[in-house]
Design an enzyme around this catalytic site. Structure first.
Site, PDB file in Angstrom:
ATOM      1  N   LEU A  65      -3.503  27.519   9.428  1.00  0.00           N
ATOM      2  CA  LEU A  65      -4.952  27.595   9.243  1.00  0.00           C
ATOM      3  C   LEU A  65      -5.724  26.870  10.332  1.00  0.00           C
ATOM      4  O   LEU A  65      -6.844  27.255  10.666  1.00  0.00           O
ATOM      5  CB  LEU A  65      -5.340  27.020   7.877  1.00  0.00           C
ATOM      6  CG  LEU A  65      -4.806  27.747   6.647  1.00  0.00           C
ATOM      7  CD1 LEU A  65      -5.193  26.996   5.383  1.00  0.00           C
ATOM      8  CD2 LEU A  65      -5.307  29.183   6.601  1.00  0.00           C
ATOM      9  N   GLY A  66      -5.143  25.817  10.863  1.00  0.00           N
ATOM     10  CA  GLY A  66      -5.856  25.053  11.876  1.00  0.00           C
ATOM     11  C   GLY A  66      -5.050  23.867  12.345  1.00  0.00           C
ATOM     12  O   GLY A  66      -3.984  23.546  11.807  1.00  0.00           O
ATOM     13  N   GLY A  68      -5.725  19.799  14.219  1.00  0.00           N
ATOM     14  CA  GLY A  68      -6.657  18.774  14.656  1.00  0.00           C
ATOM     15  C   GLY A  68      -5.932  17.626  15.307  1.00  0.00           C
ATOM     16  O   GLY A  68      -4.744  17.723  15.646  1.00  0.00           O
ATOM     17  N   GLY A  69      -6.661  16.529  15.475  1.00  0.00           N
ATOM     18  CA  GLY A  69      -6.075  15.384  16.142  1.00  0.00           C
ATOM     19  C   GLY A  69      -5.049  14.652  15.312  1.00  0.00           C
ATOM     20  O   GLY A  69      -4.281  13.838  15.833  1.00  0.00           O
ATOM     21  N   PHE A  70      -4.993  14.944  13.998  1.00  0.00           N
ATOM     22  CA  PHE A  70      -4.107  14.190  13.118  1.00  0.00           C
ATOM     23  C   PHE A  70      -3.183  15.090  12.304  1.00  0.00           C
ATOM     24  O   PHE A  70      -2.686  14.680  11.263  1.00  0.00           O
ATOM     25  CB  PHE A  70      -4.925  13.300  12.184  1.00  0.00           C
ATOM     26  CG  PHE A  70      -5.706  12.245  12.914  1.00  0.00           C
ATOM     27  CD1 PHE A  70      -5.121  11.047  13.253  1.00  0.00           C
ATOM     28  CD2 PHE A  70      -7.020  12.472  13.271  1.00  0.00           C
ATOM     29  CE1 PHE A  70      -5.839  10.067  13.933  1.00  0.00           C
ATOM     30  CE2 PHE A  70      -7.749  11.498  13.945  1.00  0.00           C
ATOM     31  CZ  PHE A  70      -7.150  10.292  14.285  1.00  0.00           C
ATOM     32  N   GLY A  71      -2.909  16.299  12.766  1.00  0.00           N
ATOM     33  CA  GLY A  71      -1.957  17.139  12.053  1.00  0.00           C
ATOM     34  C   GLY A  71      -2.329  18.605  12.079  1.00  0.00           C
ATOM     35  O   GLY A  71      -3.408  19.000  12.530  1.00  0.00           O
ATOM     36  N   LYS A  88      -0.672  20.121   4.855  1.00  0.00           N
ATOM     37  CA  LYS A  88      -0.947  19.397   6.090  1.00  0.00           C
ATOM     38  C   LYS A  88       0.292  18.616   6.492  1.00  0.00           C
ATOM     39  O   LYS A  88       0.806  17.803   5.731  1.00  0.00           O
ATOM     40  CB  LYS A  88      -2.131  18.435   5.906  1.00  0.00           C
ATOM     41  CG  LYS A  88      -2.543  17.739   7.205  1.00  0.00           C
ATOM     42  CD  LYS A  88      -3.851  16.973   7.034  1.00  0.00           C
ATOM     43  CE  LYS A  88      -4.333  16.380   8.345  1.00  0.00           C
ATOM     44  NZ  LYS A  88      -5.642  15.686   8.195  1.00  0.00           N
ATOM     45  N   ASP A 196     -15.961  11.470   9.292  1.00  0.00           N
ATOM     46  CA  ASP A 196     -15.931  12.658  10.149  1.00  0.00           C
ATOM     47  C   ASP A 196     -16.537  13.861   9.423  1.00  0.00           C
ATOM     48  O   ASP A 196     -15.972  14.958   9.426  1.00  0.00           O
ATOM     49  CB  ASP A 196     -14.494  12.958  10.584  1.00  0.00           C
ATOM     50  CG  ASP A 196     -14.431  13.860  11.818  1.00  0.00           C
ATOM     51  OD1 ASP A 196     -15.403  13.850  12.605  1.00  0.00           O
ATOM     52  OD2 ASP A 196     -13.426  14.572  11.992  1.00  0.00           O
TER      53      ASP A 196
END
Length: 303
Positions: A65-66, A68-71, A88, A196
């Protein structure tokens, strides 16, 4: 900003000439299933139900799905009842955690998991809170896995704006912001600061007349500090750093949430314009002059 562009978050020093110490978070309130209990020496032991069966036996991982900076986040479903879930996966080296004890076994409970339990509850809270609920978590050799509820159908708020082809009407923005403000109050009451809040981290359920918002990704989050009450290193999307980060090199939890909600309100009412705090402080930000009488966004942003 290009439509649909994802804005990554992370640890950001907005005043590079100042040295900053990394924040030290301690859990200070009780959670339930998993739960946290305060020890007499002030440290924290977290009692967490170890998930049985294994992740592979319990869940089916589907498309990505996506990231990011953390997973990285994947769609999935629970095998017992086909419940849609989001999975995640976080490399262990990127997991900020606290020791957890259950069934005489010590594991690493990701801070993100503890924040989610406070903000959105566990299995019993699925669908009841604005913050998505944590269903399971796994502490593996090389990574941590968070299994969260996944609302269907839904899109992130940035995509929702893209699909709208421009700014939302004021009544539409009001419906979304009322939900976000209520959620922010609830999270802060549980001593959770998201840090965030932005369009990519807000999901919009599209199966009702009034879209329902859900808040995701607590990877930059922290517990609200009491002593000291401020932070000196910013974790989050750099564009949304507070003005205080630039002026005094420190910031607080509540004002952080308010500033980011204001930035998001600007984006809802002015199309895909992203607020950049640095540019705003240099008075380079132009705001819409087409808002209704009595709704002065310029004045609201300056207060």
């Amino acid at each position: 900003m290009a439509h649909g562009t994802k804005r990554k978050a992370g640890a950001e020093s907005v005043t590079p000439n100042k040295k900053r110490k990394e924040m030290d978070c301690d859990v200070s309130k009780s959670c339930s299933s998993p739960s946290a209990s305060q020890q007499s020496n002030g440290s924290m032991a977290t009692s967490v139900t170890i998930c049985k069966p294994t992740f592979e036996d319990a869940y089916l991982q589907l498309e990505k799905l996506g990231e990011g900076g953390f997973g990285s986040v994947y769609a999935g479903k629970r095998k017992t009842d086909n419940l849609p879930v989001a999975i995640k996966r976080i490399l262990r080296v990127d997991v900020e955690g606290r020791p957890s004890v259950s069934q005489r076994r010590t594991t690493l409970a990701p801070m993100e998991a503890l924040l989610m339990l406070r903000a959105g509850g566990g299995r019993a809270s699925v669908g009841k809170c604005a913050a998505v609920s944590l269903i399971d978590w796994y502490d593996l050799d090389q990574e941590g896995i968070l299994v969260m509820e996944r609302s269907v159908p839904c899109v992130d708020l940035l995509t929702y704006l893209d699909n709208n082809n421009g700014p939302l009407r004021e009544d539409q923005a009001k419906d979304i912001m009322k939900q976000l403000v209520k959620a922010a109050i609830q999270m802060l009451s549980e001593e959770v600061c998201h840090r965030d809040i932005k369009a990519e981290n807000v999901l919009v359920q599209t199966n009702s007349d009034v879209p329902r918002v859900r808040i995701i990704d607590f990877g930059c989050g922290c517990l609200v500090r009491k002593i000291p009450y401020f932070y000196t290193e910013y974790f989050g999307t750099p564009a949304y750093a507070l003005p205080e980060c630039y002026s005094v090199g420190r910031y607080e939890a509540g004002p952080t949430t308010v500033w980011q909600l204001g930035a998001l309100l600007l984006e809802l009412l002015d199309g895909h314009k992203q607020l950049n705090t640095s540019e705003f402080l240099q008075r380079k930000t132009t705001l819409s002059s087409e808002l209704s009488r009595g709704f002065n966004l310029n004045q609201a942003m300056e207060q």
